[in-house]
Design a protein around this motif. Structure first.
Motif, PDB file in Angstrom:
ATOM      1  N   GLN A 146       0.860  -1.180   0.000  1.00 29.52           N
ATOM      2  CA  GLN A 146       0.000   0.000   0.000  1.00 29.52           C
ATOM      3  C   GLN A 146       0.900   1.235   0.000  1.00 29.52           C
ATOM      4  OE1 GLN A 146      -3.331  -0.409  -0.244  1.00 29.52           O
ATOM      5  NE2 GLN A 146      -2.902  -2.593  -0.240  1.00 29.52           N
ATOM      6  N   LYS A 203       7.026  -6.710   3.601  1.00 30.66           N
ATOM      7  CA  LYS A 203       6.013  -7.353   2.760  1.00 30.66           C
ATOM      8  C   LYS A 203       6.624  -7.901   1.477  1.00 30.66           C
ATOM      9  CE  LYS A 203       1.653  -5.286   4.109  1.00 30.66           C
ATOM     10  NZ  LYS A 203       0.487  -4.537   3.632  1.00 30.66           N
ATOM     11  N   ALA A 235       7.724  -1.419   6.399  1.00 33.50           N
ATOM     12  CA  ALA A 235       6.597  -2.313   6.111  1.00 33.50           C
ATOM     13  C   ALA A 235       6.645  -2.773   4.654  1.00 33.50           C
ATOM     14  CB  ALA A 235       5.274  -1.622   6.412  1.00 33.50           C
ATOM     15  N   GLU A 284       2.119   2.942   3.368  1.00 33.68           N
ATOM     16  CA  GLU A 284       2.883   2.198   4.366  1.00 33.68           C
ATOM     17  C   GLU A 284       4.310   2.725   4.486  1.00 33.68           C
ATOM     18  OE1 GLU A 284       0.869  -2.145   4.337  1.00 33.68           O
ATOM     19  OE2 GLU A 284       2.204  -1.703   2.674  1.00 33.68           O
ATOM     20  N   SER A 285       4.898   2.484   5.643  1.00 37.08           N
ATOM     21  CA  SER A 285       6.275   2.916   5.866  1.00 37.08           C
ATOM     22  C   SER A 285       7.230   2.099   4.998  1.00 37.08           C
ATOM     23  CB  SER A 285       6.651   2.737   7.336  1.00 37.08           C
ATOM     24  OG  SER A 285       6.734   1.362   7.650  1.00 37.08           O
TER      25      SER A 285
END
Length: 51
Positions: free
Chosen positions: A27, A38, A34, A30-31
């Motif tokens: 997404q 992912k 993250a 997101e950081s």
């Protein structure tokens, strides 16, 4: 859920794979950490989950 001894669970593999891969979609909000986590999990799991 995947380790049931009293109910057959093989039919759950594909739906769970798809759900997991959807949850791992990146997404934009997101950081960076993250995103990297992912991407790493996704690239590791995709070849294992191919049916």
């Amino acid at each position: 859920m995947m380790c049931s001894q009293t109910h057959p669970t093989v039919t759950l593999i594909h739906p769970l794979k798809e759900m997991l891969l959807r949850q791992l979609e990146v997404q934009p909000s997101e950081s960076t950490m993250a995103l990297e986590i992912k991407k790493a999990i996704n690239s590791d799991l995709k070849p294992r989950l191919t049916l």
